[in-house]
Design an enzyme around this catalytic site. Structure first.
Site, mmCIF file in Angstrom:
data_model
loop_
_atom_site.group_PDB
_atom_site.id
_atom_site.type_symbol
_atom_site.label_atom_id
_atom_site.label_comp_id
_atom_site.label_asym_id
_atom_site.label_seq_id
_atom_site.Cartn_x
_atom_site.Cartn_y
_atom_site.Cartn_z
ATOM 1 N N GLU A 75 1.184 -0.987 -0.189
ATOM 2 C CA GLU A 75 0.141 -0.276 0.124
ATOM 3 C C GLU A 75 1.453 1.393 -0.118
ATOM 4 O O GLU A 75 0.620 2.078 -0.718
ATOM 5 C CB GLU A 75 -1.019 0.219 1.269
ATOM 6 C CG GLU A 75 -2.024 -1.297 1.331
ATOM 7 C CD GLU A 75 -2.839 -0.608 -0.399
ATOM 8 O OE1 GLU A 75 -3.381 -0.642 -0.779
ATOM 9 O OE2 GLU A 75 -2.909 -1.932 -0.462
ATOM 10 N N TRP B 98 1.759 2.025 -3.694
ATOM 11 C CA TRP B 98 0.654 2.527 -3.793
ATOM 12 C C TRP B 98 0.497 4.123 -3.896
ATOM 13 O O TRP B 98 0.593 4.628 -4.833
ATOM 14 C CB TRP B 98 -0.709 2.071 -3.358
ATOM 15 C CG TRP B 98 -0.745 0.617 -4.679
ATOM 16 C CD1 TRP B 98 -0.971 0.106 -4.530
ATOM 17 C CD2 TRP B 98 -1.244 0.496 -5.892
ATOM 18 N NE1 TRP B 98 -1.805 -0.805 -4.742
ATOM 19 C CE2 TRP B 98 -1.782 -0.082 -6.037
ATOM 20 C CE3 TRP B 98 -1.444 1.634 -6.947
ATOM 21 C CZ2 TRP B 98 -1.848 -0.735 -7.190
ATOM 22 C CZ3 TRP B 98 -1.861 1.773 -7.961
ATOM 23 C CH2 TRP B 98 -2.502 -0.218 -8.251
ATOM 24 N N TRP C 175 -20.045 12.529 -19.161
ATOM 25 C CA TRP C 175 -20.864 12.838 -18.234
ATOM 26 C C TRP C 175 -21.497 13.484 -18.420
ATOM 27 O O TRP C 175 -22.050 14.300 -19.434
ATOM 28 C CB TRP C 175 -19.552 13.323 -17.281
ATOM 29 C CG TRP C 175 -18.254 12.662 -17.426
ATOM 30 C CD1 TRP C 175 -17.125 13.456 -17.842
ATOM 31 C CD2 TRP C 175 -17.965 11.522 -16.429
ATOM 32 N NE1 TRP C 175 -16.147 12.310 -17.739
ATOM 33 C CE2 TRP C 175 -16.739 11.082 -16.972
ATOM 34 C CE3 TRP C 175 -18.540 10.593 -16.600
ATOM 35 C CZ2 TRP C 175 -15.711 10.146 -16.515
ATOM 36 C CZ3 TRP C 175 -17.529 9.458 -15.409
ATOM 37 C CH2 TRP C 175 -16.416 9.010 -15.660
ATOM 38 N N ASN D 146 -10.378 3.169 2.787
ATOM 39 C CA ASN D 146 -10.274 2.787 1.068
ATOM 40 C C ASN D 146 -11.188 2.899 0.295
ATOM 41 O O ASN D 146 -11.951 2.606 0.056
ATOM 42 C CB ASN D 146 -8.895 2.341 1.781
ATOM 43 C CG ASN D 146 -8.840 2.074 0.028
ATOM 44 O OD1 ASN D 146 -8.523 2.784 -0.942
ATOM 45 N ND2 ASN D 146 -8.717 0.338 -0.146
ATOM 46 N N TRP E 273 -15.997 12.303 -12.993
ATOM 47 C CA TRP E 273 -14.835 11.519 -11.839
ATOM 48 C C TRP E 273 -14.531 13.102 -11.246
ATOM 49 O O TRP E 273 -13.323 12.901 -9.835
ATOM 50 C CB TRP E 273 -13.468 10.447 -12.815
ATOM 51 C CG TRP E 273 -12.623 10.708 -12.961
ATOM 52 C CD1 TRP E 273 -12.438 11.287 -14.062
ATOM 53 C CD2 TRP E 273 -11.674 11.347 -12.732
ATOM 54 N NE1 TRP E 273 -11.985 11.643 -14.964
ATOM 55 C CE2 TRP E 273 -10.902 11.640 -14.474
ATOM 56 C CE3 TRP E 273 -10.766 12.553 -11.905
ATOM 57 C CZ2 TRP E 273 -9.383 12.682 -14.313
ATOM 58 C CZ3 TRP E 273 -9.562 12.970 -11.708
ATOM 59 C CH2 TRP E 273 -8.593 13.223 -13.460
ATOM 60 N N TRP F 47 -9.251 8.266 -7.465
ATOM 61 C CA TRP F 47 -10.067 8.317 -8.670
ATOM 62 C C TRP F 47 -10.367 7.788 -10.029
ATOM 63 O O TRP F 47 -11.195 7.270 -10.635
ATOM 64 C CB TRP F 47 -10.866 9.758 -8.517
ATOM 65 C CG TRP F 47 -11.496 10.312 -8.004
ATOM 66 C CD1 TRP F 47 -10.594 10.819 -6.146
ATOM 67 C CD2 TRP F 47 -12.898 10.611 -7.278
ATOM 68 N NE1 TRP F 47 -12.193 11.273 -5.713
ATOM 69 C CE2 TRP F 47 -13.131 10.642 -6.279
ATOM 70 C CE3 TRP F 47 -13.801 9.766 -8.499
ATOM 71 C CZ2 TRP F 47 -14.342 10.523 -5.767
ATOM 72 C CZ3 TRP F 47 -15.281 9.964 -7.721
ATOM 73 C CH2 TRP F 47 -15.750 9.865 -5.854
HETATM 74 C C1 LIG Z 1 -11.067 7.431 -4.973
HETATM 75 C C2 LIG Z 1 -10.350 7.160 -4.379
HETATM 76 C C3 LIG Z 1 -9.773 8.444 -3.475
HETATM 77 C C4 LIG Z 1 -8.499 8.603 -2.440
HETATM 78 N N1 LIG Z 1 -7.297 9.347 -2.425
HETATM 79 C C5 LIG Z 1 -6.541 9.492 -1.784
HETATM 80 C C6 LIG Z 1 -5.665 10.706 -1.296
HETATM 81 O O1 LIG Z 1 -6.229 12.088 -1.623
HETATM 82 N N2 LIG Z 1 -4.800 10.418 -0.084
HETATM 83 C C7 LIG Z 1 -3.947 9.879 0.360
HETATM 84 O O2 LIG Z 1 -4.153 9.442 0.975
HETATM 85 N N3 LIG Z 1 -5.159 8.749 -0.390
HETATM 86 C C8 LIG Z 1 -6.106 8.501 -1.060
HETATM 87 N N4 LIG Z 1 -6.782 7.219 -1.164
HETATM 88 C C9 LIG Z 1 -5.743 6.124 -1.098
HETATM 89 C C10 LIG Z 1 -6.100 5.551 0.068
HETATM 90 O O3 LIG Z 1 -8.019 5.543 0.498
HETATM 91 C C11 LIG Z 1 -6.186 6.215 1.707
HETATM 92 O O4 LIG Z 1 -4.795 6.508 1.088
HETATM 93 C C12 LIG Z 1 -6.533 5.482 2.834
HETATM 94 O O5 LIG Z 1 -7.610 5.122 3.095
HETATM 95 C C13 LIG Z 1 -5.770 6.173 3.996
HETATM 96 O O6 LIG Z 1 -6.054 5.602 5.397
HETATM 97 P P1 LIG Z 1 -4.966 4.742 6.053
HETATM 98 O O7 LIG Z 1 -3.944 5.516 6.254
HETATM 99 O O8 LIG Z 1 -5.644 4.215 7.157
HETATM 100 O O9 LIG Z 1 -4.062 3.788 5.331
HETATM 101 P P2 LIG Z 1 -3.480 2.430 4.844
HETATM 102 O O10 LIG Z 1 -4.555 1.219 3.918
HETATM 103 O O11 LIG Z 1 -2.688 2.239 6.510
HETATM 104 O O12 LIG Z 1 -1.804 2.314 4.498
HETATM 105 C C14 LIG Z 1 -0.847 2.628 4.882
HETATM 106 C C15 LIG Z 1 -0.683 4.373 3.558
HETATM 107 O O13 LIG Z 1 -0.158 3.957 2.558
HETATM 108 C C16 LIG Z 1 -0.824 4.643 1.809
HETATM 109 N N5 LIG Z 1 -1.671 3.931 0.512
HETATM 110 C C17 LIG Z 1 -2.837 3.165 0.961
HETATM 111 N N6 LIG Z 1 -3.740 3.030 -0.387
HETATM 112 C C18 LIG Z 1 -2.938 3.710 -1.026
HETATM 113 C C19 LIG Z 1 -3.684 3.747 -2.307
HETATM 114 N N7 LIG Z 1 -4.172 2.655 -2.788
HETATM 115 N N8 LIG Z 1 -3.115 5.490 -3.407
HETATM 116 C C20 LIG Z 1 -2.293 5.725 -2.876
HETATM 117 N N9 LIG Z 1 -1.407 4.966 -1.127
HETATM 118 C C21 LIG Z 1 -2.328 4.499 -0.729
HETATM 119 C C22 LIG Z 1 -0.917 5.600 2.041
HETATM 120 O O14 LIG Z 1 -0.072 7.244 2.522
HETATM 121 C C23 LIG Z 1 -1.840 5.794 3.932
HETATM 122 O O15 LIG Z 1 -1.596 6.381 4.855
HETATM 123 C C24 LIG Z 1 -7.780 7.600 -1.769
HETATM 124 C C25 LIG Z 1 -8.404 6.489 -3.050
HETATM 125 C C26 LIG Z 1 -9.752 5.954 -3.360
HETATM 126 C C27 LIG Z 1 -10.546 4.905 -3.503
#
Ligand SMILES: Cc1cc2nc3c(=O)[nH]c(=O)nc-3n(C[C@H](O)[C@H](O)[C@H](O)COP(=O)(O)OP(=O)(O)OC[C@H]3O[C@@H](n4cnc5c(N)ncnc54)[C@H](O)[C@@H]3O)c2cc1C
Length: 497
Positions: free
Chosen positions: A290, A293, A321, A356, A374, A397
């Site tokens: 993650e 990503w 759209w 997420n 989107w 997105w």
């Molecule tokens: C439509 C959409 C919009 C999103 N917008 C954002 C946003 O603006 N900012 C953001 O940080 N994340 C975004 N995410 C990714 C993800 O949802 C969040 O990073 C995550 O939910 C944050 O919670 P956590 O810190 O507990 O994540 P954890 O599951 O604990 O993950 C640890 C870290 O990994 C990174 N991470 C995790 N998943 C992703 C991912 N899919 N893409 C990129 N990095 C990731 C984040 O930095 C996160 O803090 C988005 C996902 C979707 C589907």
């Protein structure tokens, strides 16, 4: 802590550290480098200007206020004032360097299309005046130009990207470093603006109560989240991360966005836990991927500069759209009549964060069931998320909308009822955020419009009055979305899946 008084035979020319998305003292390469050559002056600039990036959303402003308060206090304990300035760094940084007679200026790199020319201009101006400039990798483990395909190109697919990136992440994360000893300096010519004068906190109305209850911005809060996650949730992350009612993820995203904790610290903490306990291997690896990503998203916005604003797959740019403001509003307010969607949108509004799994569900619902662009969803997230991040938000997105790099295909349309039943089987999440449905039995919680009248009545639910009727019919909406895709296929050439 010593304080050097500039102008009274300073031991060395001072260094200026420009804090940006790195609001911490720990593992801060720019700070470490600056500390090696004498006293330091610390500055944060609220960048304002038409070519200085996207204005901060409301939730980001709230976070920034508290994060700067925390950084200011931490620096003050070391005898260093954090100078706050508002405006264009192209003028402010050289001006400050001049007033300080700074020998060097240091900052950690950012990768936005708008920020790179700004940094380059400042660097050219300073070096032209004989001031040394140091810029550093700090917010990522792999810089966007470091990980290349066998033929020297950029990765467009995550799995091979991460396979190639992971060894670099491991090596780089080993170099994590604590805060250095620092010497501050005072200069009466340099006056900080007051944080209050920036009006970052919401007033009239003040919607930030839920954020206050949920978050502790700043370095201490970030470290606390990391420790809690490693101790209590990493062991079940692989499965737990899909259950929105469980606090099974790290909640580090806003801390990482603002750089209150270094990505090396986070990576290392997971690695150390995995080494100490081999049973954590699988879950730990899911967590690292993650973080991967996040690296992947950063390299996407670096290599494709219009990625935050345009569908990456060009064929999607002609997508039909609907752009209907009342539909968008119902989604934003959590009033679509689909409980898992509404729960997510309300969690977002109340806490500035959304799980997420639910981000994926609500985003899919907006672009597929409601056929809204989107970018309208991305903009709402930008305004309401405390972790709103140009790269991760656009990548998230575009992934859901099917138009991004390595995206979910558009024709794969989430069913909001079955997603709710699968990932919130006991309904804890929906009952928390949509309390008007709390009395419904699990069988109907994710599909109240299918509940018999007597069940609805017995649960205190009056559809259309206490909770909305579905804004669209799932099956019809699904067909419409597939028709829209088919019409696009007929009219454009290029990759749609
Ligand atoms: C439509 C959409 C919009 C999103 N917008 C954002 C946003 O603006 N900012 C953001 O940080 N994340 C975004 N995410 C990714 C993800 O949802 C969040 O990073 C995550 O939910 C944050 O919670 P956590 O810190 O507990 O994540 P954890 O599951 O604990 O993950 C640890 C870290 O990994 C990174 N991470 C995790 N998943 C992703 C991912 N899919 N893409 C990129 N990095 C990731 C984040 O930095 C996160 O803090 C988005 C996902 C979707 C589907």
């Amino acid at each position: 802590m010593q304080i050097a008084h500039f102008g009274q035979n300073p031991p060395a020319r001072p260094s200026l550290v420009w804090f940006r998305e790195d609001l911490r003292l720990d593992d801060h390469p720019a700070l470490i480098a600056a500390s090696q050559s004498g006293p330091i002056c610390a500055i944060y600039i609220l960048e304002e200007g038409t070519d200085l990036g996207r204005p901060l959303g409301g939730a980001l402003k709230w976070w920034l206020h508290h994060s700067l308060t925390s950084l200011k206090a931490n620096l003050a304990q070391l005898g260093i004032e954090l100078i706050l300035k508002r405006g264009d760094p192209r003028h402010l940084i050289p001006d400050l360097a001049n007033k300080l007679n700074a020998g060097s200026v240091h900052w950690n790199r950012r990768y936005y299309a708008w920020s790179r020319p700004v940094d380059a201009a400042i660097k050219a101006e300073l070096t032209g005046r004989g001031v040394q400039v140091g810029t550093y990798k700090a917010s990522v483990l792999t810089e966007p130009w470091e990980i290349k395909t066998g033929s020297g190109g950029n990765f467009k697919v995550f799995t091979p990207f991460f396979r190639a990136a992971q060894p670099h992440c491991d090596t780089w994360a080993e170099q994590v470093a604590p805060a250095p000893p620092l010497t501050g300096l005072s200069n009466p010519e340099i006056v900080s603006e007051s944080l209050q004068s920036w009006n970052l906190l919401p007033k009239a109305p003040d919607w930030s109560g839920g954020l206050d209850q949920t978050w502790q911005p700043g370095e201490a809060g970030a470290q606390r989240r990391l420790n809690a996650f490693i101790e209590t949730s990493l062991h079940n992350y692989g499965e737990g991360r899909n259950i929105p009612s469980k606090p099974a993820t790290s909640f580090l995203s806003p801390h990482l966005h603002f750089g209150e904790i270094s990505i090396r610290r986070v990576w290392n903490a997971a690695r150390a836990a995995m080494r100490a306990n081999p049973a954590l291997q699988t879950d730990g690896q899911v967590f690292l991927s993650e973080l991967g990503w996040r690296e992947f998203s950063t390299q996407l916005i670096f290599h494709y500069e219009d990625f935050p604003e345009e569908s990456w797959k060009e064929a999607f740019r002609a997508f039909p759209w609907k752009n209907d403001s009342s539909t968008l509003r119902a989604w934003q307010r959590g009033q679509t009549g689909y409980p898992i969607v509404d729960a997510g949108m309300r969690q977002l509004w109340r806490t500035g964060w959304m799980h997420n799994r639910v981000r994926m569900i609500v985003a899919s619902f907006l672009v597929k069931h409601l056929l809204q662009d989107w970018r309208a969803g991305e903009a709402w997230f930008w305004d309401t998320l405390v972790d709103a991040d140009v790269a991760n938000n656009a990548a998230g997105w575009q992934w859901v909308a099917g138009c991004g790099a390595d995206a979910a295909p558009y024709f794969r349309i989430f069913n909001p009822m079955s997603q709710g039943e699968k990932f919130d089987p006991d309904g804890h999440y929906v009952r928390t955020w949509v309390p008007e449905l709390a009395q419904l039995p699990n069988k109907y919680l994710h599909r109240p419009f299918e509940a018999p009248t007597e069940i609805l009545r017995g649960s205190g639910v009056h559809l259309g009055r206490t909770y909305p009727l579905p804004i669209v019919n799932h099956e019809k909406a699904r067909k419409q979305a597939l028709d829209a895709l088919a019409s696009l296929k007929q009219n454009v050439t290029g990759d749609l899946v």
